[in-house]
Write a protein that holds these residues in place. Sequence first.
Motif, PDB file in Angstrom:
ATOM      1  N   ASN A  72       3.575   5.017  -3.683  1.00  0.00           N
ATOM      2  CA  ASN A  72       3.756   4.692  -5.098  1.00  0.00           C
ATOM      3  C   ASN A  72       5.180   4.974  -5.574  1.00  0.00           C
ATOM      4  O   ASN A  72       5.430   5.084  -6.767  1.00  0.00           O
ATOM      5  CB  ASN A  72       2.770   5.494  -5.943  1.00  0.00           C
ATOM      6  N   ASP A 130       3.924   0.270  -8.421  1.00  0.00           N
ATOM      7  CA  ASP A 130       2.619   0.811  -8.773  1.00  0.00           C
ATOM      8  C   ASP A 130       1.622   0.440  -7.676  1.00  0.00           C
ATOM      9  O   ASP A 130       1.420  -0.738  -7.376  1.00  0.00           O
ATOM     10  CB  ASP A 130       2.177   0.239 -10.119  1.00  0.00           C
ATOM     11  N   SER A 189      -1.458   0.322  -7.647  1.00  0.00           N
ATOM     12  CA  SER A 189      -2.614  -0.449  -8.109  1.00  0.00           C
ATOM     13  C   SER A 189      -2.406  -1.949  -7.922  1.00  0.00           C
ATOM     14  O   SER A 189      -3.369  -2.721  -7.952  1.00  0.00           O
ATOM     15  CB  SER A 189      -2.916  -0.145  -9.575  1.00  0.00           C
ATOM     16  N   ASN A 190      -1.157  -2.365  -7.722  1.00  0.00           N
ATOM     17  CA  ASN A 190      -0.864  -3.779  -7.508  1.00  0.00           C
ATOM     18  C   ASN A 190      -0.957  -4.179  -6.029  1.00  0.00           C
ATOM     19  O   ASN A 190      -0.781  -5.350  -5.708  1.00  0.00           O
ATOM     20  CB  ASN A 190       0.538  -4.113  -8.026  1.00  0.00           C
ATOM     21  N   THR A 221      -2.864  -4.649  -2.217  1.00  0.00           N
ATOM     22  CA  THR A 221      -4.187  -5.039  -1.739  1.00  0.00           C
ATOM     23  C   THR A 221      -5.020  -3.778  -1.531  1.00  0.00           C
ATOM     24  O   THR A 221      -4.468  -2.703  -1.261  1.00  0.00           O
ATOM     25  CB  THR A 221      -4.081  -5.817  -0.429  1.00  0.00           C
ATOM     26  N   ARG A 254      -3.639  -0.066  -0.736  1.00  0.00           N
ATOM     27  CA  ARG A 254      -3.646   0.893  -1.843  1.00  0.00           C
ATOM     28  C   ARG A 254      -4.266   2.213  -1.416  1.00  0.00           C
ATOM     29  O   ARG A 254      -3.782   3.287  -1.796  1.00  0.00           O
ATOM     30  CB  ARG A 254      -4.410   0.304  -3.026  1.00  0.00           C
TER      31      ARG A 254
END
Length: 285
Positions: free
Chosen positions: A209, A213, A215-216, A218, A222
């Motif tokens: 991270n 971010d 969260s973006n 796959t 992630r």
Amino acid sequence: MSAVTDAVQITAPSNPVSQSIRDSLVVAKRNLIRMSRIPEMVIFGLIQPIMFVVLFSYVFGGSMMIGGSTSSTDYRNFLMAGIFAQTVTFATAGAGAGIADDMHKGLIDRFRSLPMARGAVLTGRTLADLVQTALTLLVLAVVALLVGWRVGSDGDTNAAKVLGAFGLLLLAGYAFTWIGALIGLSVRTPEAATSGGLIWLFPVTFISNAFVDSSNMTPWLRHIADWNPFSATVQACRVLFANPGQSTSDAWPMQHSVWASVIYSVLIILIFRTLAVRKYRSATA
């Protein structure tokens, strides 16, 4: 009688712990003196992280979305925890190359022939690298402030939390230098140690991270990023700095990032210090 007494005092075994500390500090002093006599080592170590700050801030600053915003200021505040963490972990390559160079020149063999604690050579080297890392972080923090980074940009913080964040960074950096020490003892040349110290750091720092971010990413990537020890330190720094980009992931290291960072760092130190000292005992130049 006095000569005999002095001889007994000289040959009497000292406390192993105090001897290890004393020997480690002597080796650390030796490495710090060496660094001071070769200032380009410190200068070149400062140039790379400064370039990352400037390039990421101004080249990618307006293209990255953080919390739904594409503001370059938000991205700059988001970025700095990642740059700080990357800087301390990249010190691994220097630690490995330094130890490999000592091995190549036969200096390690000379240390091994002396009546000194076995782990002192490696501990002293990693402590000296820690001092250099602290200096680099200080300069980098000043540069970050000059380009617009601010603590408390996404909430409240205080001096204790900010100092705690830098403490976590130094602990993580110290942990990763033990990985570098093991690599330096395992290869034959400083060039190989430099390559071996960097090649695995790029996926560790970029599948994290630090710069985007998570969260973006796959889903499978992630999960890797969320459980990455490097990500835990970055997330902990963002929380303590109160900078944007604090993760909403349910992964335990992201929800308890400060504790996760400490636990990861301590585990890395315990595991890789043990392996490095064992390798040191059996290594040959």
